[in-house]
Design a protein around this motif. Structure first.
Motif, short mmCIF file in Angstrom:
data_model
loop_
_atom_site.label_atom_id
_atom_site.label_comp_id
_atom_site.label_asym_id
_atom_site.label_seq_id
_atom_site.Cartn_x
_atom_site.Cartn_y
_atom_site.Cartn_z
N SER A 267 11.08 -1.06 1.07
CA SER A 267 11.68 -1.65 2.26
C SER A 267 10.99 -1.26 3.55
CB SER A 267 13.16 -1.26 2.33
OG SER A 267 13.30 0.15 2.35
N HIS A 268 10.11 -0.27 3.53
CA HIS A 268 9.42 0.14 4.75
C HIS A 268 8.18 -0.73 4.98
CE1 HIS A 268 11.73 3.84 5.45
NE2 HIS A 268 11.77 3.94 4.14
N SER A 269 7.95 -1.11 6.23
CA SER A 269 6.78 -1.91 6.54
C SER A 269 5.54 -1.02 6.67
CB SER A 269 6.97 -2.68 7.86
OG SER A 269 6.98 -1.78 8.96
N ILE A 270 4.37 -1.61 6.44
CA ILE A 270 3.12 -0.88 6.58
C ILE A 270 2.97 -0.40 8.02
CG2 ILE A 270 0.60 -1.17 6.61
CD1 ILE A 270 0.92 -2.96 4.15
N GLU A 271 3.34 -1.24 8.98
CA GLU A 271 3.25 -0.87 10.40
C GLU A 271 4.11 0.36 10.69
OE1 GLU A 271 4.45 -0.33 14.34
OE2 GLU A 271 5.82 -1.22 12.88
N GLU A 272 5.29 0.40 10.10
CA GLU A 272 6.21 1.52 10.34
C GLU A 272 5.66 2.81 9.74
OE1 GLU A 272 10.84 2.78 9.33
OE2 GLU A 272 10.07 0.81 8.75
N LEU A 273 5.13 2.74 8.51
CA LEU A 273 4.64 3.94 7.83
C LEU A 273 3.37 4.48 8.45
CD1 LEU A 273 5.31 3.06 4.08
CD2 LEU A 273 6.61 4.60 5.55
N ARG B 109 15.61 -4.52 6.13
CA ARG B 109 15.93 -3.34 5.32
C ARG B 109 17.43 -3.09 5.28
NH1 ARG B 109 12.59 1.54 7.16
NH2 ARG B 109 14.17 1.77 8.78
N ASP B 110 18.11 -3.30 6.42
CA ASP B 110 19.55 -3.01 6.49
C ASP B 110 20.42 -4.11 5.89
OD1 ASP B 110 18.80 -0.71 7.74
OD2 ASP B 110 19.75 -1.13 9.67
N VAL B 111 19.99 -5.36 6.02
CA VAL B 111 20.81 -6.48 5.56
C VAL B 111 20.52 -6.86 4.10
CG1 VAL B 111 21.47 -8.88 6.01
CG2 VAL B 111 20.97 -7.35 7.92
N PHE B 112 19.29 -6.62 3.65
CA PHE B 112 18.92 -7.01 2.29
C PHE B 112 18.31 -5.86 1.49
CE2 PHE B 112 18.75 -10.83 4.91
CZ PHE B 112 19.52 -11.73 4.18
N PRO B 113 19.00 -4.72 1.40
CA PRO B 113 18.43 -3.59 0.65
C PRO B 113 18.29 -3.89 -0.84
CG PRO B 113 20.74 -3.19 1.18
CD PRO B 113 20.33 -4.41 1.95
N ALA C 94 0.86 -1.19 0.00
CA ALA C 94 0.00 0.00 0.00
C ALA C 94 0.89 1.23 0.00
CB ALA C 94 -0.92 0.01 1.22
N VAL C 95 0.44 2.28 -0.68
CA VAL C 95 1.18 3.54 -0.69
C VAL C 95 0.66 4.41 0.45
CG1 VAL C 95 1.75 5.61 -1.99
CG2 VAL C 95 1.57 3.41 -3.17
N ILE C 96 1.54 4.74 1.37
CA ILE C 96 1.16 5.51 2.56
C ILE C 96 2.02 6.75 2.65
CG2 ILE C 96 0.94 5.44 5.08
CD1 ILE C 96 0.85 2.31 4.73
N ASN C 97 1.38 7.91 2.59
CA ASN C 97 2.10 9.19 2.62
C ASN C 97 3.20 9.25 1.55
OD1 ASN C 97 0.57 10.11 4.83
ND2 ASN C 97 1.94 9.10 6.28
N GLY C 98 2.86 8.73 0.38
CA GLY C 98 3.77 8.81 -0.76
C GLY C 98 4.85 7.75 -0.80
N LYS C 99 4.86 6.82 0.16
CA LYS C 99 5.87 5.76 0.17
C LYS C 99 5.19 4.40 0.10
CE LYS C 99 9.42 8.15 2.92
NZ LYS C 99 10.24 8.08 4.15
N PRO C 100 5.72 3.47 -0.70
CA PRO C 100 5.16 2.12 -0.72
C PRO C 100 5.56 1.35 0.52
CG PRO C 100 7.07 2.23 -2.17
CD PRO C 100 6.83 3.63 -1.68
N GLY C 101 4.56 0.77 1.18
CA GLY C 101 4.84 -0.04 2.37
C GLY C 101 4.50 -1.49 2.08
N ILE C 102 5.24 -2.41 2.68
CA ILE C 102 5.04 -3.83 2.43
C ILE C 102 4.72 -4.54 3.74
CG2 ILE C 102 7.50 -4.37 2.68
CD1 ILE C 102 7.09 -6.48 0.44
N TYR C 103 3.81 -5.51 3.68
CA TYR C 103 3.44 -6.32 4.83
C TYR C 103 4.66 -7.14 5.26
CZ TYR C 103 0.64 -9.73 7.52
OH TYR C 103 0.11 -10.54 8.49
N GLY C 104 4.96 -7.15 6.54
CA GLY C 104 6.16 -7.79 7.07
C GLY C 104 6.45 -9.19 6.57
#
Length: 240
Positions: A168-174, A157-161, A67-77
């Motif tokens: 790389s951002h999670s939906i929960e984070e965004l 996100r840090d190990v597998f960019p 889902a795109v949240i505040n202009g950034k694509p977020g992915i389910y964990g």
């Protein structure tokens, strides 16, 4: 339809065919509620499908996990972890919640093939600093799971960019802890964001929806293609 049926879904070779699938999904009412209805929902499906295609997800996997949240694509964990595991670059993973009460922390250890293992932690103290601890919703209902989700998100996100690229951002984070996945987002989140955004440039007569619809359905006379079929008309009417 110029498309190839394969394991993992349909592979399209044109914008128009991808747009038709997005319209079909909305006509079947299979889009997440947060995508809204009508043409806006079809646009959201199309963008999610494109974002997912860039990291290896099929069209249906994409609309269920992006889902795109505040202009950034977020992915389910879990989808992010699935992509990393499928890449063949993950050597080992270990997850645990350490400590008790408000002293506990989630620890996620990842080892990439050919590299040393790295451990990432997200504690109750971290959640408090971020304004997440005690927040209504997932953080109240299952806090340990959310601690793990945040630690895992940072680790992946840090190990597998290179695997997750621009998603790389999670939906929960965004959503700052308000939602864990696409289906728990508030209804018509995409439409609410669109209404708050600046109007489309006036050079695109009739607005963005009309521009996209025209681009997707017009058949230039020079191509010799047949006129729009009744299937196309049905999908457009359902998307209105």
């Amino acid at each position: 339809m110029n498309a190839i049926m394969q394991r993992g879904g349909v592979k399209f070779d044109s914008y128009e065919n991808g747009w038709r699938l997005a319209q079909s999904i909305v006509a079947a009412n299979m889009q997440p509620k947060s995508f809204g209805q009508g043409k806006q929902a079809a646009c959201a499906c199309f963008v999610a499908m494109q974002a997912g295609a860039e990291i290896g997800l099929s069209p249906m996997q994409s609309i269920q996990n992006i889902a795109v949240i505040n202009g950034k694509p977020g992915i389910y964990g879990p989808a992010a972890l699935a992509l990393v595991e499928a890449s063949g670059k993950l050597a080992d993973i270990d997850e645990a919640v350490e400590g008790k009460g408000e002293e506990r922390a989630a620890a996620v250890t990842l080892q990439r093939v050919g590299r040393k293992a790295r451990t990432f932690r997200f504690s109750v103290a971290d959640a408090k600093k971020a304004g997440l601890w005690g927040k209504s919703g997932p953080w109240t209902q299952y806090p340990d799971r959310m601690l793990l989700a945040r630690a895992r998100g940072f680790a992946l996100r840090d190990v597998f960019p290179d695997v997750l690229l621009g998603c790389s951002h999670s939906i929960e984070e965004l959503t700052e802890g308000a939602a864990e996945d696409v289906h728990s987002l508030p209804r018509a989140t995409v439409q609410q964001q669109a209404s708050a955004a600046p109007a489309a440039p006036s050079a695109i007569g009739g607005g963005l929806d009309e521009f996209i619809e025209t681009t997707a359905t017009e058949q230039p006379a020079a191509t010799g293609q047949p006129p729009q079929s009744s299937v196309d008309e049905f999908l457009e009417n359902k998307a209105d």
